[in-house]
Design an enzyme around this catalytic site. Structure first.
Site, PDB file in Angstrom:
ATOM      1  N   ASN A  51     -32.608   5.074  52.704  1.00 43.99           N
ATOM      2  CA  ASN A  51     -33.345   6.307  52.401  1.00 43.99           C
ATOM      3  C   ASN A  51     -34.468   5.944  51.430  1.00 43.99           C
ATOM      4  OD1 ASN A  51     -34.244   8.843  51.669  1.00 43.99           O
ATOM      5  ND2 ASN A  51     -32.422   9.384  50.483  1.00 43.99           N
TER       6      ASN A  51
ATOM      7  N   LYS B 261     -36.842   7.752  50.357  1.00 48.58           N
ATOM      8  CA  LYS B 261     -37.283   8.905  49.548  1.00 48.58           C
ATOM      9  C   LYS B 261     -38.814   8.995  49.552  1.00 48.58           C
ATOM     10  CE  LYS B 261     -33.121   8.315  46.852  1.00 48.58           C
ATOM     11  NZ  LYS B 261     -32.373   8.664  45.671  1.00 48.58           N
TER      12      LYS B 261
ATOM     13  N   HIS C 211     -28.986  16.299  51.327  1.00 49.12           N
ATOM     14  CA  HIS C 211     -29.004  15.288  50.263  1.00 49.12           C
ATOM     15  C   HIS C 211     -28.957  16.000  48.910  1.00 49.12           C
ATOM     16  CE1 HIS C 211     -30.417  12.119  47.590  1.00 49.12           C
ATOM     17  NE2 HIS C 211     -30.024  11.260  48.517  1.00 49.12           N
TER      18      HIS C 211
ATOM     19  N   GLU D 189     -30.541  15.637  46.311  1.00 50.16           N
ATOM     20  CA  GLU D 189     -31.868  15.969  45.747  1.00 50.16           C
ATOM     21  C   GLU D 189     -32.426  17.238  46.398  1.00 50.16           C
ATOM     22  OE1 GLU D 189     -33.645  12.105  46.303  1.00 50.16           O
ATOM     23  OE2 GLU D 189     -32.267  11.297  44.818  1.00 50.16           O
TER      24      GLU D 189
ATOM     25  N   GLU E 114     -21.715  11.095  48.582  1.00 52.06           N
ATOM     26  CA  GLU E 114     -22.672  10.642  47.574  1.00 52.06           C
ATOM     27  C   GLU E 114     -22.515  11.427  46.271  1.00 52.06           C
ATOM     28  OE1 GLU E 114     -26.153   8.434  49.369  1.00 52.06           O
ATOM     29  OE2 GLU E 114     -26.777  10.509  49.131  1.00 52.06           O
TER      30      GLU E 114
ATOM     31  N   GLY F  60     -28.661   6.473  41.902  1.00 48.62           N
ATOM     32  CA  GLY F  60     -29.767   5.998  41.075  1.00 48.62           C
ATOM     33  C   GLY F  60     -29.395   5.699  39.632  1.00 48.62           C
TER      34      GLY F  60
ATOM     35  N   SER G 289     -25.950   3.908  44.223  1.00 47.34           N
ATOM     36  CA  SER G 289     -26.127   2.632  43.520  1.00 47.34           C
ATOM     37  C   SER G 289     -25.521   1.427  44.253  1.00 47.34           C
ATOM     38  CB  SER G 289     -25.573   2.714  42.092  1.00 47.34           C
ATOM     39  OG  SER G 289     -26.342   3.623  41.334  1.00 47.34           O
TER      40      SER G 289
HETATM   41  C1  PEP Z   1     -29.434   8.174  47.650  1.00 46.12           C
HETATM   42  O1  PEP Z   1     -30.390   8.714  47.114  1.00 46.12           O
HETATM   43  O2  PEP Z   1     -28.960   8.659  48.671  1.00 46.12           O
HETATM   44  C2  PEP Z   1     -28.876   6.967  47.042  1.00 46.12           C
HETATM   45  C3  PEP Z   1     -27.723   6.547  47.472  1.00 46.12           C
HETATM   46  O3  PEP Z   1     -29.642   6.377  46.070  1.00 46.12           O
HETATM   47  P1  PEP Z   1     -29.302   5.027  45.264  1.00 46.12           P
HETATM   48  O4  PEP Z   1     -28.827   4.004  46.256  1.00 46.12           O
HETATM   49  O5  PEP Z   1     -30.606   4.654  44.636  1.00 46.12           O
HETATM   50  O6  PEP Z   1     -28.243   5.361  44.278  1.00 46.12           O
END
Ligand code: PEP
Length: 265
Positions: free
Chosen positions: A9, A11, A95, A97, A178, A184, A224
């Site tokens: 992803n 973003k 998601h 976000e 998630e 992040g 992460s």
């Molecule tokens: C995400 O935004 O779906 C995500 C998993 O981000 P990150 O891997 O940066 O934690």
């Protein structure tokens, strides 16, 4: 046996030049793997990336990061399922976000899931506890922060996502667990913990559609994930792959994650 799936992803990142280099490099290094790889660039790069992937091996796909549920109309700034149809195979929905910055609620996400299926798109539905770590309580290192517990909330998110979804479509759905505290933050869950939650999410699917069908649904972990901790997740039988954010922008690391998942690192 569920086929491993690795999703990147991107973003709201990359220039067209970055996106071109990233897609080309991934295409050249994962085609021999017996896994699916889905790249989710920003909307504006979908078409040029589709051109790069036109003759790519069948295991590399494109996904969108979001969409609206209606086919067309007065929705300034939105993208409809019929615009994505034919361009991508997958679409990320719900998601965290989108849920937090754009106040997307379970009902809206369910409408989007229906619209995705009606347009032959495979929804990747994200669920996860929303509680963030406060800075004084945050800790570095793997594992769930001790003061945060899995909330019944995430099972409710999945139940709502499945509202009105037929058996035929339910088994095509992809779920990504998630937790916001892991996204992040550099503070990934442990593999055992993610597997335990994923097992319970599978239980929600089993309760509605039966055990046999639930065993066919791919459920991923995201938060992460990097090339150092990927082994933690990929060797857990309950976890079918990972959704990668930040590290999916680094070709070398993302390829390493894919190759580890394909058993060829
Ligand atoms: C995400 O935004 O779906 C995500 C998993 O981000 P990150 O891997 O940066 O934690």
């Amino acid at each position: 046996m569920r086929r491993p799936l690795i999703i990147g992803n991107w973003k709201m990142n990359t220039t067209l030049a970055d996106a071109t280099v990233l897609t080309t490099s991934i295409k050249n290094n994962v085609s021999d793997l017996d896994i699916d790889v889905v790249l989710c660039p920003p909307f504006v790069w979908l078409y040029p990336m589709a051109e790069i992937l036109e003759k790519a091996p069948k295991n590399i796909h494109l996904g969108a990061q979001n969409m609206w549920f209606a086919e067309k109309g007065a929705m300034t700034g939105e993208v409809s399922p019929s615009m994505l149809k034919g361009l991508v195979k997958y679409v990320i929905l719900g998601h965290s976000e989108r849920r937090s910055h754009f106040q997307e609620k379970d009902d809206l996400i369910n409408d989007k899931i229906h619209a995705a299926f009606e347009n032959n798109l495979t929804p990747i539905v994200c669920v996860g506890e929303h509680e963030k770590m406060t800075s004084e309580k945050s800790k570095k290192g793997p594992g769930r922060p001790p003061h945060l517990e899995v909330k019944a909330d995430i099972y409710r998110q999945l139940k709502s996502a499945l509202e009105g979804i037929s058996r035929e479509n339910a088994e095509k759905l992809i779920v990504a667990y998630e937790p916001v505290w892991a996204i992040g933050t550099g503070n990934a869950a442990t593999g055992a913990y993610a597997a335990e939650v994923i097992g319970k999410l599978r239980g929600v699917i089993a309760k509605k559609y039966g055990q046999e069908l639930s065993e066919r649904v791919r459920i991923l972990y995201g938060g992460s994930v990097d090339s150092d901790n990927i082994k933690e997740f990929i060797y857990q039988p309950e976890i079918d792959g990972v959704l990668v954010g930040g590290v999916s922008l680094k070709a070398k690391e993302f390829i390493k994650i894919c190759r580890e998942a394909g058993g060829k690192e």
